[in-house]
Motif scaffolding. Structure first.
Motif, PDB file in Angstrom:
ATOM      1  N   ASP A   1       0.749  -1.057  -0.072  1.00 19.02           N
ATOM      2  CA  ASP A   1       0.120  -0.245  -0.080  1.00 19.02           C
ATOM      3  C   ASP A   1       0.797   1.245   0.088  1.00 19.02           C
ATOM      4  OD1 ASP A   1      -2.356  -1.461  -0.070  1.00 19.02           O
ATOM      5  OD2 ASP A   1      -2.670  -1.592   2.021  1.00 19.02           O
TER       6      ASP A   1
ATOM      7  N   PRO B   1      -0.705   2.837  -5.043  1.00 13.71           N
ATOM      8  CA  PRO B   1      -1.962   2.203  -5.605  1.00 13.71           C
ATOM      9  C   PRO B   1      -1.625   1.147  -6.798  1.00 13.71           C
ATOM     10  CG  PRO B   1      -1.984   4.363  -6.215  1.00 13.71           C
ATOM     11  CD  PRO B   1      -0.699   4.271  -5.522  1.00 13.71           C
TER      12      PRO B   1
ATOM     13  N   LEU C   1      -9.178   0.373  -6.774  1.00 12.45           N
ATOM     14  CA  LEU C   1      -8.913   0.055  -5.476  1.00 12.45           C
ATOM     15  C   LEU C   1     -10.378  -0.357  -4.864  1.00 12.45           C
ATOM     16  CD1 LEU C   1      -6.248   2.595  -4.344  1.00 12.45           C
ATOM     17  CD2 LEU C   1      -6.084   0.536  -5.292  1.00 12.45           C
TER      18      LEU C   1
END
Length: 237
Positions: free
Chosen positions: A16, A19, A43
């Motif tokens: 993380d 992205p 996402l």
């Protein structure tokens, strides 16, 4: 690029840190020609199709990269003689010219506003020295909008969606023009200036005078991706 490089980027996505990433590298002599993409197109767990990967031609938000295109458009207006860098933009942008300078609040919460005494020059809009801030980097402006005017605070990067620059960016300046620096909406106002000088919408102007010259087809760079059906399924969330 080495597999180790791609592995490092992939680990950053899994942790993380990123992205996703679309990477394109070209050397001037053409010997290096690298294109690679990693990560998901969306996402959102409810995205469809699920877990679609980013592609080299995925549509990404340009955000403040549009400031470069707008600056070129403004300088074309300068080159054509319609305006100069030292031009006072007040006659062209009266909504901005009407804004006072906000220097804080009194103990009882009233804004301390001073009349603008310095002209807002075109070069100030291009160099973030006009006094125009954004809401996310000026808490006083947020307080002013939410408690004094009862306005909804405009959020940076929100799609245009029918809102205009005057509607989103008409709030007090952070300082007298030319007397400071703050990253802000000066280039948003400069884009509106291009529209008023050229008589066409900024996107039309950019396409006709910059993008088409570079071989970029209509819709490939746009403020309104929803208008182009060909972009469906390629937009990164």
């Amino acid at each position: 690029m080495t597999p180790e490089f791609e592995s490092t980027v992939q680990k950053a996505i899994e942790n993380d840190v990123l992205p996703g990433a679309v990477m394109l590298v070209r050397s001037k002599d053409g010997k290096l020609n690298y294109t690679h993409s990693l990560g998901p197109l969306s996402l959102s767990p409810s995205s469809s199709p699920a877990n679609s990967p980013l592609q080299p031609d995925s549509i990404l938000a340009m955000a403040s990269t549009t400031k470069l295109l707008t600056s070129i458009a403004v300088l074309q207006q300068v080159q054509s003689g319609k305006v100069a860098l030292a031009t006072d933009i007040s006659p062209h942008l009266p909504e901005l010219a009407a804004q006072p300078v906000l220097s804080g609040f009194t103990p009882d919460g009233q804004p301390i506003l001073s009349p603008r005494t310095e002209p807002i020059l075109l070069k100030h809009l291009l160099t973030h020295s006009s006094g125009c801030s954004y809401t996310w980097n000026n808490p006083d402006v947020v307080t002013y909008l939410t408690t004094i005017t009862n306005k909804t605070v405009p959020v940076p990067l929100t799609p245009v969606g029918g809102s205009t620059v005057p509607e989103r960016c008409s709030y007090p300046l952070s300082f007298q023009p030319g007397k400071g620096w703050v990253y802000g909406s000066g280039l948003d106002w400069a884009g509106l200036l291009v529209e008023r000088l050229s008589g066409v919408k900024l996107e039309v102007y950019l396409q006709d005078n910059i993008l088409s010259v570079l071989g970029i087809k209509r819709g490939e760079i746009t403020f309104y991706p929803a208008r182009y059906d060909a972009l469906d399924g390629r937009r990164a969330e």
